[in-house]
Enzyme design. Structure first.
Site, short mmCIF file in Angstrom:
data_model
loop_
_atom_site.label_atom_id
_atom_site.label_comp_id
_atom_site.label_asym_id
_atom_site.label_seq_id
_atom_site.Cartn_x
_atom_site.Cartn_y
_atom_site.Cartn_z
N LYS A 1 0.70 -1.14 -0.08
CA LYS A 1 -0.07 0.10 0.05
C LYS A 1 0.78 1.13 -0.12
O LYS A 1 0.39 2.34 -0.50
CB LYS A 1 -1.06 0.14 1.30
CG LYS A 1 -1.87 -0.96 1.04
CD LYS A 1 -3.30 -0.68 1.86
CE LYS A 1 -4.53 -1.22 1.78
NZ LYS A 1 -5.66 -1.23 2.74
N LYS B 1 -4.75 -9.69 -6.99
CA LYS B 1 -5.94 -9.95 -6.01
C LYS B 1 -7.15 -9.07 -6.59
O LYS B 1 -7.00 -8.03 -6.89
CB LYS B 1 -5.62 -9.62 -4.81
CG LYS B 1 -6.42 -10.03 -3.67
CD LYS B 1 -5.84 -9.50 -2.36
CE LYS B 1 -6.09 -8.22 -1.96
NZ LYS B 1 -6.02 -7.64 -0.77
N LYS C 1 -11.14 -3.75 -4.02
CA LYS C 1 -11.87 -2.49 -3.79
C LYS C 1 -11.20 -1.46 -4.31
O LYS C 1 -11.73 -0.66 -4.87
CB LYS C 1 -12.39 -2.22 -2.39
CG LYS C 1 -13.08 -3.24 -1.81
CD LYS C 1 -13.38 -2.62 -0.16
CE LYS C 1 -13.21 -3.84 0.78
NZ LYS C 1 -13.25 -3.52 2.10
P1 TYM Z 1 -10.68 -5.74 3.84
O1 TYM Z 1 -11.51 -4.86 4.06
O2 TYM Z 1 -9.47 -5.80 2.79
O3 TYM Z 1 -11.02 -7.53 3.38
C1 TYM Z 1 -12.53 -7.99 4.22
C2 TYM Z 1 -12.00 -9.51 3.93
O4 TYM Z 1 -12.25 -9.81 2.69
C3 TYM Z 1 -11.05 -10.69 2.12
N1 TYM Z 1 -10.84 -10.35 0.95
C4 TYM Z 1 -10.63 -11.48 0.21
N2 TYM Z 1 -10.81 -12.76 0.05
C5 TYM Z 1 -10.61 -13.48 -1.09
N3 TYM Z 1 -10.16 -12.93 -2.29
C6 TYM Z 1 -10.03 -11.87 -2.30
N4 TYM Z 1 -9.68 -11.02 -3.53
C7 TYM Z 1 -10.21 -10.75 -1.05
N5 TYM Z 1 -10.05 -9.48 -1.06
C8 TYM Z 1 -10.42 -9.24 0.40
C9 TYM Z 1 -10.16 -10.44 3.21
O5 TYM Z 1 -9.29 -11.25 3.48
C10 TYM Z 1 -10.84 -10.06 4.45
O6 TYM Z 1 -11.05 -11.32 5.46
N6 TYM Z 1 -7.63 -5.78 8.01
C11 TYM Z 1 -8.86 -6.27 7.18
C12 TYM Z 1 -9.95 -5.90 8.18
C13 TYM Z 1 -9.94 -5.91 9.50
C14 TYM Z 1 -9.96 -7.19 10.12
C15 TYM Z 1 -9.83 -6.90 11.89
C16 TYM Z 1 -10.09 -8.58 10.10
C17 TYM Z 1 -9.49 -5.02 10.53
N7 TYM Z 1 -9.71 -5.66 11.78
C18 TYM Z 1 -9.85 -7.92 12.53
C19 TYM Z 1 -10.30 -9.63 10.87
C20 TYM Z 1 -10.02 -9.29 12.26
C21 TYM Z 1 -8.94 -5.92 5.76
O7 TYM Z 1 -8.41 -5.07 5.40
O8 TYM Z 1 -10.09 -6.54 5.31
#
Ligand code: TYM
Length: 351
Positions: free
Chosen positions: A130, A213, A216
């Site tokens: 990032k 990947k 968003k």
């Molecule tokens: P975020 O918002 O990027 O994504 C949310 C969830 O979606 C999954 N994900 C994917 N899985 C498969 N293929 C993809 N292309 C893909 N893109 C996203 C992510 O693995 C995630 O599970 N840091 C985390 C948010 C967070 C969090 C937490 C998660 C903050 N605190 C505590 C668990 C526990 C994040 O940015 O997710």
């Protein structure tokens, strides 16, 4: 007591990767943790999790680690809440809330930050990706992002964290931070949280480039299927998805050299609840176009009820806000005593 914790950032639209990598597994875990579990399909559900409590959080403080338009952030926070519910998270059986409404998240993040060596954060691949070439200009929040994520989980003494593959490193860091706290203060205060990763759909790739990947933040909307896309948009995006000119193979190993075919087969298998081997057998020797057509039909069938329900929920903002407020109260009731316990162990005086 087992506690499941996970979160999604309210940045832009949720997409198929978020759904297959995370949200759908949360729903299955919610079912499997019920005292009378419904028929289970997921390979992430474990009998040991029966009776666990579920916390699903819209992580708005994490979203702020990159610049956000305030109005869009407010809208996305409600939209992600609507997506949780539309996908099947029941606000009665699970706690749904926005991270910033429970201030203990930020407070525990500070405390844990004092125990986290910079060397651990320097290893985080998400920060490297990032911040890219602008490392020196990146905000402190982006750098310490994983510490806040550890605080999210540990604030509930979370034991299981269902996420996609890309978040595994962050959950492992949360384990390390919990271990560092326990060693330093001579206690078993925090359980070491385990990532729960649904192997087959753990990493859904971009429709424009099978080596990237689905995300968003990708500039091209054609790279992803959004949960709110209508049937025409879904069909068009799969039709335009990158492909190659060979017929589809008859064995999973052959997909190794064909990232785009691999990705579409993975999505088809996940949406139809089959293994990849079964999906490969179904399309063996066929043209790519057949896979794209069947995939579009299947995705419309699975996703359009979610999109429709999201739109309904979004039309009643007062009700969504009421549900979030109730979630905040339930989350704070668990979180605040756990924060106080950590403060006590660390030697802070409480009035
Ligand atoms: P975020 O918002 O990027 O994504 C949310 C969830 O979606 C999954 N994900 C994917 N899985 C498969 N293929 C993809 N292309 C893909 N893109 C996203 C992510 O693995 C995630 O599970 N840091 C985390 C948010 C967070 C969090 C937490 C998660 C903050 N605190 C505590 C668990 C526990 C994040 O940015 O997710």
């Amino acid at each position: 007591m087992n506690r499941i914790f996970s979160g999604i950032q309210p940045t832009n639209q949720l997409h198929l990767g978020n759904y297959l990598g995370a949200l759908r597994n949360w729903v299955r875990l919610q079912e499997s943790t019920a005292s009378q579990p419904a028929l289970q399909k997921s390979n992430v559900s474990q009998p040991a999790l029966r009776g666990a409590e579920n916390f699903f959080c819209v992580v708005d403080l994490h979203a702020l680690t990159v610049p956000q338009d305030p109005e869009s952030l407010r809208r996305s926070t409600r939209e992600v809440t609507a997506a949780f519910i539309a996908a099947g998270i029941d606000p009665e059986r699970s706690v749904i809330f926005a991270q910033s409404t429970v201030p203990a998240h930020a407070e525990l993040a500070w405390l844990l930050g004092t125990l986290t060596p910079m060397g651990w954060l320097n290893r985080m691949t998400q920060f490297k990706e990032k911040s890219g070439k602008h490392r020196e200009d990146s905000g402190l929040g982006l750098y310490s992002y994983p510490v806040l994520m550890a605080a999210d989980i540990l604030l509930y003494k979370g034991t299981h964290v269902p996420v996609g593959e890309d978040q595994k490193q962050h959950v492992e860091l949360a384990r390390d931070i919990a271990g560092a706290f326990n060693r330093r203060f001579g206690s078993e205060y925090f359980p070491l949280p385990e990532p729960l990763i649904q192997s087959e759909a753990a990493r859904i790739m971009s429709l424009r480039d099978g080596s990237k990947k689905m995300s968003k933040s990708d500039e091209s909307d054609y790279s992803r299927i959004n949960l709110t896309d209508d049937a025409d948009a879904i069909a068009l995006k799969f039709r335009k998805a990158k492909s190659d000119s060979d017929l589809l193979p008859d064995n999973v190993e052959a997909l190794g050299a064909r990232p785009e075919a691999d990705n579409l087969i993975t999505i088809y298998a996940a949406l139809s609840d089959q293994t990849k081997a079964q999906a490969v057998a179904h399309f063996a020797g066929q043209q790519f176009s057949k896979l794209k057509t069947e995939l579009a039909d299947l995705a419309v069938e699975k996703l359009s009820p979610i999109g429709t329900r999201m739109r309904e929920l979004m039309s009643d903002q007062a009700e969504l806000d009421r549900l979030l407020k109730r979630g905040t109260e339930r989350a704070a009731a668990v979180a605040n005593p756990i924060l106080r316990g950590a403060q006590d162990l660390m030697g802070l005086v409480r009035s």
